[in-house]
Design a protein around this motif. Structure first.
Motif, PDB file in Angstrom:
ATOM      1  N   ILE A 360      58.587  13.351 -37.609  1.00 54.78           N
ATOM      2  CA  ILE A 360      58.160  14.387 -38.520  1.00 54.78           C
ATOM      3  C   ILE A 360      57.830  13.760 -39.737  1.00 54.78           C
ATOM      4  O   ILE A 360      56.943  14.064 -40.460  1.00 54.78           O
ATOM      5  N   VAL A 361      58.488  12.812 -40.234  1.00 55.38           N
ATOM      6  CA  VAL A 361      58.273  12.167 -41.706  1.00 55.38           C
ATOM      7  C   VAL A 361      56.739  11.576 -41.597  1.00 55.38           C
ATOM      8  O   VAL A 361      55.880  11.616 -42.530  1.00 55.38           O
ATOM      9  N   GLU A 362      56.537  10.779 -40.462  1.00 56.61           N
ATOM     10  CA  GLU A 362      55.138  10.022 -40.588  1.00 56.61           C
ATOM     11  C   GLU A 362      54.075  11.005 -40.257  1.00 56.61           C
ATOM     12  O   GLU A 362      52.896  10.605 -40.983  1.00 56.61           O
ATOM     13  N   ALA A 363      54.387  12.058 -39.545  1.00 56.68           N
ATOM     14  CA  ALA A 363      53.291  12.994 -39.601  1.00 56.68           C
ATOM     15  C   ALA A 363      52.853  13.503 -41.092  1.00 56.68           C
ATOM     16  O   ALA A 363      51.808  13.812 -41.319  1.00 56.68           O
ATOM     17  N   GLU A 364      53.975  13.881 -41.617  1.00 56.14           N
ATOM     18  CA  GLU A 364      53.918  14.440 -43.090  1.00 56.14           C
ATOM     19  C   GLU A 364      53.296  13.601 -44.032  1.00 56.14           C
ATOM     20  O   GLU A 364      52.375  13.809 -44.779  1.00 56.14           O
TER      21      GLU A 364
END
Length: 499
Positions: A360-364
């Motif tokens: 999720i952090v990578e996508a954000e």
């Protein structure tokens, strides 16, 4: 000391044969008990040894399995760290590009601040003003702005828009020339830039960059936390148990058992001899003094044999106790491994949650980096806009000088033509006067009515629908500076195109 009763057959001071038989029997029974107990302990030792080996194998198997799982967890921690390193590298790359582009924009703004603009370009005039669309006060910047836009950056409000207006409409050389000598009061090209809007853009850029740091910080402690948990579980694994050497244990017990069997055989043999002697005595046989002494001596040795048997069984018990201790240690380690397995299961759930959050952090982060790159595109566009603004201003200075030369050349032509036409008209008038004086009296009035007309007087005038053009008086140093900046800009453009 109490006296010993005299035995008629054995003589005085000799123990009764029945007592010897009872002592021998008691020693035999005691020996048999010890041997039976030793046999039981040996059987228990064999079973305990099997249990120890089984528990040790199970402990080793679980330890190896946990170690392999911890290696996988460590690889997950390294993978998360690697992904974070990639994100941090992308953020650093963006920071580098931002520094380059903001530095380039600052350099352009500084260059604009170093280039003075003559007051005739921006002071009010009835015809036009080069920078008439620019705001004159800070209060005027605080008007309503459309959402998501920055004032001063709309196409209709760009600095080059007024340049195009001047090229269309021209400028006037007004009556303010007397006030332009003090160049310290002149404005610069930067005075016509919306500085507040640029500062707001930089603040927004920094704010969004901090948001990226906040997003990345949500998983910043994951690798360290995982590594610490893995180390804790690794340290909680039980140490390898000390398994006794089974061969030595059983060889020792076998040796001791053989020794006990020998002692038991001696006891049995002695008991049989005593029973036989008692039977023989009851049958009327008489024993000599030497035989009696031998039987007494053998009976007196029975406690020593029993003592040896006690030492033997103690030896077997000690080896058996070693096996029991090893089994207890293995059971305790197995119980500790159950707790380790529970911790390992919890760690697996934590890793799954960490991986999900990391994705999720990578996508954000990627989405936010795309937005930040778009912001950098705005910075680059501003750099291009103000570079073009300065370049167009310098071209405007050259253009105005060219137009002034054109106007002066046209004026010279008009003035020369007017002078020539005037001279021609005067000469023509003199010729007509001479002609009329010589021949006018002899010609009837109705032969040529226009013979008395004077030549037409001509005046060169602008077309009726046009305003008379005027031009600024550009100082030589301002023109030289503009030409130098144009040359530098075109040289840099050619170099970049070559690259």
């Amino acid at each position: 000391m109490a006296s010993t009763p005299t035995n008629e057959k054995f003589g005085p001071e000799q123990p009764h044969l029945v007592q010897l038989v009872l002592a021998s029997k008691k020693a035999l029974q005691h020996g048999e008990q010890l041997c039976s107990r030793a046999r039981s302990i040996s059987v228990e030792s064999a079973q305990t040894a099997l249990d120890v080996l089984a528990l040790d194998a199970k402990v080793k198997w679980i330890t190896n399995a946990v170690t392999e799982q911890l290696k996988l967890a460590a690889s997950v921690a390294k993978m998360i760290e690697s992904k974070r390193t990639v994100l941090e590298q992308e953020a650093k790359t963006w920071d580098t590009i931002r520094k380059q582009r903001t530095s380039a924009l600052d350099a352009v703004l500084d260059s604009l601040g170093n280039q003075a603009v003559p007051p005739d370009f921006y002071l009010n005039s009835p015809v036009s003003s080069l920078f008439g669309s620019q705001r004159g006060s800070d209060d005027e910047r605080e008007d309503n702005r459309p959402n998501g836009t920055m004032a001063g950056f709309q196409p209709g409000a760009s600095p080059t828009e007024t340049l195009r207006a001047v090229l269309r409409n021209g400028v006037v050389n007004g009556q303010r020339r007397a006030r332009t000598n003090d160049r310290s009061t002149w404005k610069t090209l930067r005075d016509f830039v919306d500085e507040q809007a640029i500062e707001d853009m930089f603040d927004a850029l920094e704010l969004e960059r901090n948001v990226l740091d906040d997003i990345m910080a949500r998983t910043s402690d994951y690798p360290e936390t995982l590594t610490g948990t893995i180390s804790a579980i690794q340290n909680s694994l039980p140490l390898a148990i000390s398994v006794p050497n089974m061969t030595e244990v059983f060889n020792s017990q076998e040796t001791v058992s053989a020794d006990m069997a020998t002692h038991l055989s001696s006891l049995l043999q002695h008991y049989d001899q005593m029973v036989q002697a008692l039977h023989d005595s009851e049958a009327g046989e008489t024993f000599g003094q030497a035989e009696i002494q031998d039987m007494n001596r053998d009976t007196n040795e029975l406690p020593a044999i029993i003592a040896d048997l006690d030492r033997n069984i103690n030896s077997i018990s000690e080896s058996h106790q070693r096996l029991i201790s090893a089994k207890k240690s293995a059971q305790e380690q197995l119980e500790g491994q159950r707790r380790v397995l529970a911790d390992l299961g919890e760690l697996a759930d934590i890793i799954a949650d960490m991986l999900e959050r990391q994705e999720i952090v990578e996508a954000e982060c990627k989405e936010h980096l795309a937005q930040l790159e778009q912001r950098l595109t705005t910075v680059e566009e501003l750099h291009h806009r103000y570079t073009s603004y300065q370049y167009s201003y310098n071209k405007l200075v050259v253009e105005l000088v060219r137009r002034r030369k054109y106007m002066e050349a046209a004026m010279k032509i008009v003035q020369g033509m007017t002078k020539e036409l005037k001279a021609m008209a005067e000469e023509e008038q003199q010729l007509r006067v001479v002609f009329n004086e010589a021949h006018g009296d002899y010609l009837p009035m109705d032969v040529c009515l226009s013979i008395a007309n004077m030549p037409t007087r001509w005046q060169v005038m602008p077309e009726s629908d046009q305003i008379e053009e005027s031009a600024l008086d550009i100082d030589t140093d301002i023109l030289s500076e503009a030409l130098s900046r144009i040359s530098t800009a075109e040289g840099a453009l050619n170099a970049s195109q070559s690259l």
